[in-house]
Design an enzyme around this catalytic site. Sequence first.
Site, PDB file in Angstrom:
ATOM      1  N   GLN A   1      55.735   8.688  65.556  1.00  0.00           N
ATOM      2  CA  GLN A   1      57.138   8.521  65.960  1.00  0.00           C
ATOM      3  C   GLN A   1      57.840   9.837  66.241  1.00  0.00           C
ATOM      4  OE1 GLN A   1      60.213   5.917  64.354  1.00  0.00           O
ATOM      5  NE2 GLN A   1      59.269   6.588  62.412  1.00  0.00           N
TER       6      GLN A   1
ATOM      7  N   GLN B   1      44.426  22.122  56.528  1.00  0.00           N
ATOM      8  CA  GLN B   1      45.190  22.686  57.642  1.00  0.00           C
ATOM      9  C   GLN B   1      45.597  24.136  57.361  1.00  0.00           C
ATOM     10  OE1 GLN B   1      48.216  19.902  58.951  1.00  0.00           O
ATOM     11  NE2 GLN B   1      46.672  18.386  59.525  1.00  0.00           N
TER      12      GLN B   1
ATOM     13  N   VAL C   1      56.976  19.431  58.442  1.00  0.00           N
ATOM     14  CA  VAL C   1      57.912  18.307  58.521  1.00  0.00           C
ATOM     15  C   VAL C   1      57.404  17.141  57.661  1.00  0.00           C
ATOM     16  CG1 VAL C   1      58.940  16.600  60.091  1.00  0.00           C
ATOM     17  CG2 VAL C   1      58.665  18.975  60.847  1.00  0.00           C
ATOM     18  N   GLY C   2      56.104  16.948  57.665  1.00  0.00           N
ATOM     19  CA  GLY C   2      55.497  15.810  56.949  1.00  0.00           C
ATOM     20  C   GLY C   2      55.809  15.860  55.468  1.00  0.00           C
TER      21      GLY C   2
ATOM     22  N   ASP D   1      68.640  17.667  56.636  1.00  0.00           N
ATOM     23  CA  ASP D   1      69.659  17.534  55.585  1.00  0.00           C
ATOM     24  C   ASP D   1      70.890  18.360  55.944  1.00  0.00           C
ATOM     25  OD1 ASP D   1      67.776  16.192  53.468  1.00  0.00           O
ATOM     26  OD2 ASP D   1      66.704  17.931  54.224  1.00  0.00           O
TER      27      ASP D   1
ATOM     28  N   HIS E   1      63.581  18.933  50.106  1.00  0.00           N
ATOM     29  CA  HIS E   1      63.920  17.866  51.060  1.00  0.00           C
ATOM     30  C   HIS E   1      63.652  16.531  50.374  1.00  0.00           C
ATOM     31  CE1 HIS E   1      64.285  15.241  54.425  1.00  0.00           C
ATOM     32  NE2 HIS E   1      63.037  14.860  54.305  1.00  0.00           N
TER      33      HIS E   1
HETATM   34  P1  NAI Z   1      54.197   8.257  61.910  1.00  0.00           P
HETATM   35  O1  NAI Z   1      53.414   7.487  60.917  1.00  0.00           O
HETATM   36  O2  NAI Z   1      54.850   7.561  63.057  1.00  0.00           O
HETATM   37  O3  NAI Z   1      53.262   9.379  62.541  1.00  0.00           O
HETATM   38  C1  NAI Z   1      52.485  10.232  61.776  1.00  0.00           C
HETATM   39  C2  NAI Z   1      51.254  10.575  62.611  1.00  0.00           C
HETATM   40  O4  NAI Z   1      50.526  11.563  61.905  1.00  0.00           O
HETATM   41  C3  NAI Z   1      50.319   9.390  62.824  1.00  0.00           C
HETATM   42  O5  NAI Z   1      50.075   9.239  64.213  1.00  0.00           O
HETATM   43  C4  NAI Z   1      49.072   9.792  62.052  1.00  0.00           C
HETATM   44  O6  NAI Z   1      47.877   9.347  62.683  1.00  0.00           O
HETATM   45  C5  NAI Z   1      49.166  11.312  62.073  1.00  0.00           C
HETATM   46  N1  NAI Z   1      48.433  11.978  60.994  1.00  0.00           N
HETATM   47  C6  NAI Z   1      48.278  11.590  59.709  1.00  0.00           C
HETATM   48  N2  NAI Z   1      47.518  12.455  59.042  1.00  0.00           N
HETATM   49  C7  NAI Z   1      47.191  13.428  59.919  1.00  0.00           C
HETATM   50  C8  NAI Z   1      46.393  14.596  59.833  1.00  0.00           C
HETATM   51  N3  NAI Z   1      45.767  14.915  58.690  1.00  0.00           N
HETATM   52  N4  NAI Z   1      46.274  15.368  60.927  1.00  0.00           N
HETATM   53  C9  NAI Z   1      46.865  15.035  62.086  1.00  0.00           C
HETATM   54  N5  NAI Z   1      47.605  13.920  62.241  1.00  0.00           N
HETATM   55  C10 NAI Z   1      47.779  13.140  61.160  1.00  0.00           C
HETATM   56  O7  NAI Z   1      55.250   9.099  61.067  1.00  0.00           O
HETATM   57  P2  NAI Z   1      56.555   9.861  61.582  1.00  0.00           P
HETATM   58  O8  NAI Z   1      57.701   8.936  61.554  1.00  0.00           O
HETATM   59  O9  NAI Z   1      56.236  10.583  62.833  1.00  0.00           O
HETATM   60  O10 NAI Z   1      56.779  10.886  60.389  1.00  0.00           O
HETATM   61  C11 NAI Z   1      55.876  11.935  60.123  1.00  0.00           C
HETATM   62  C12 NAI Z   1      56.169  12.595  58.807  1.00  0.00           C
HETATM   63  O11 NAI Z   1      57.440  13.227  58.821  1.00  0.00           O
HETATM   64  C13 NAI Z   1      56.225  11.633  57.620  1.00  0.00           C
HETATM   65  O12 NAI Z   1      55.553  12.267  56.528  1.00  0.00           O
HETATM   66  C14 NAI Z   1      57.700  11.530  57.312  1.00  0.00           C
HETATM   67  O13 NAI Z   1      57.915  11.191  55.961  1.00  0.00           O
HETATM   68  C15 NAI Z   1      58.140  12.921  57.617  1.00  0.00           C
HETATM   69  N6  NAI Z   1      59.566  13.114  57.829  1.00  0.00           N
HETATM   70  C16 NAI Z   1      60.124  14.284  57.371  1.00  0.00           C
HETATM   71  C17 NAI Z   1      61.463  14.559  57.534  1.00  0.00           C
HETATM   72  C18 NAI Z   1      62.045  15.838  57.020  1.00  0.00           C
HETATM   73  O14 NAI Z   1      63.283  15.980  57.110  1.00  0.00           O
HETATM   74  N7  NAI Z   1      61.312  16.799  56.494  1.00  0.00           N
HETATM   75  C19 NAI Z   1      62.337  13.587  58.201  1.00  0.00           C
HETATM   76  C20 NAI Z   1      61.679  12.415  58.683  1.00  0.00           C
HETATM   77  C21 NAI Z   1      60.341  12.199  58.486  1.00  0.00           C
END
Ligand code: NAI
Length: 327
Positions: A15, A114, A131-132, A161, A189
């Site tokens: 996403q 990584q 970010v993750g 935030d 965060h």
């Molecule tokens: P999503 O589930 O839509 O996409 C995550 C993608 O990462 C998936 O396509 C998955 O296949 C891939 N992925 C998983 N493990 C991986 C790896 N080891 N290497 C490469 N790709 C990998 O999730 P979304 O919505 O894109 O969110 C991603 C992350 O960002 C989540 O952990 C979420 O909690 C976090 N997040 C952090 C925020 C912040 O403020 N720091 C705010 C919003 C989300």
Amino acid sequence: SKKPVRVAVTGAAGQIGYALLFRIASGEMLGKDQPVILQLLEIPDEKAQKALKGVMMELEDCAFPLLAGMEAHSDPMTAFKDTDYALLVGSRPRGPGMERAELLAINGAIFTTQGKALNAVASRDVKVLVVGNPANTNAYIAMKAAPDLKPGNFTAMLRLDHNRAASQLAAKTGKAVSSIKKLAVWGNHSPTMYADYRFATIDGASVKDMINDQVWNKDVFLPTVGKRGAAIIEARGLSSAASAANAAIDHMRDWALGTNGEWVTMGIPSQGWYGIPKEVMFGFPVTCANGEYTVVEGLDIDAFSQECINKTLAELQGEQDGVKHLL
Ligand code: NAI
């Protein structure tokens, strides 16, 4: 014209990736004169790789003048080769019923791998943004796995935030969000982060004096900002993605291109500032210039603020203790 720089993005088919890549390729992150090569990483899973190909087809179809190249990867050792910027978006966030130890173990494995790959193949000046989630602890793990890189170049995203807090203050005061300066967000965060507007100004006037309501600060403002992620999930059925991507663009752009003296918030490894122990990946107010960030030092920390900072610090130290055995 400028030489292209390499930008690695993990979780590229997710996403946030979908809301992020097009803006990087259009020049919103590194400037309208800076060509980029996108090095995109997804898990080897066939569905994820296929979805990534689809996103790359759309990137092609935008015919971005600044997009100088694009690669799909399933291995961080190739995805991070010579990369100048790395946005680590893919991770395993906490799912329903997931144990803390399980969460930390899965992310420990991802971010150790990584971090090692960045250590081995990335540019020696690579700027890393995690970010993750859990973002601070994932950034800490990657930093510890990359002893040959500058620890200070590993950062975690607190900018969402920060931006959320700025918008809440704009709404409360009825002023333009762009007029708010000197806002800070301390810590993790997570809902424990401490958004601090004691130093904030609007057209030079104190935001704290303008609002003059500590009950609102404590019972409305801080919970609203802290629980905003959950409120988005509740309303949208999906976690924040466009606003998260926007914050990632803001974080990297400001780090690379500077903030002209304005404060922003970055999660960075502490060097002991404000009594935060060394290496704790903590949100601090910073200014950026010439590709470097500088912590805003010397701010007065009152009793309420110290209590908030202690709470978010304790949570972070708990997370970092939980991954010690994985490092
Ligand atoms: P999503 O589930 O839509 O996409 C995550 C993608 O990462 C998936 O396509 C998955 O296949 C891939 N992925 C998983 N493990 C991986 C790896 N080891 N290497 C490469 N790709 C990998 O999730 P979304 O919505 O894109 O969110 C991603 C992350 O960002 C989540 O952990 C979420 O909690 C976090 N997040 C952090 C925020 C912040 O403020 N720091 C705010 C919003 C989300």
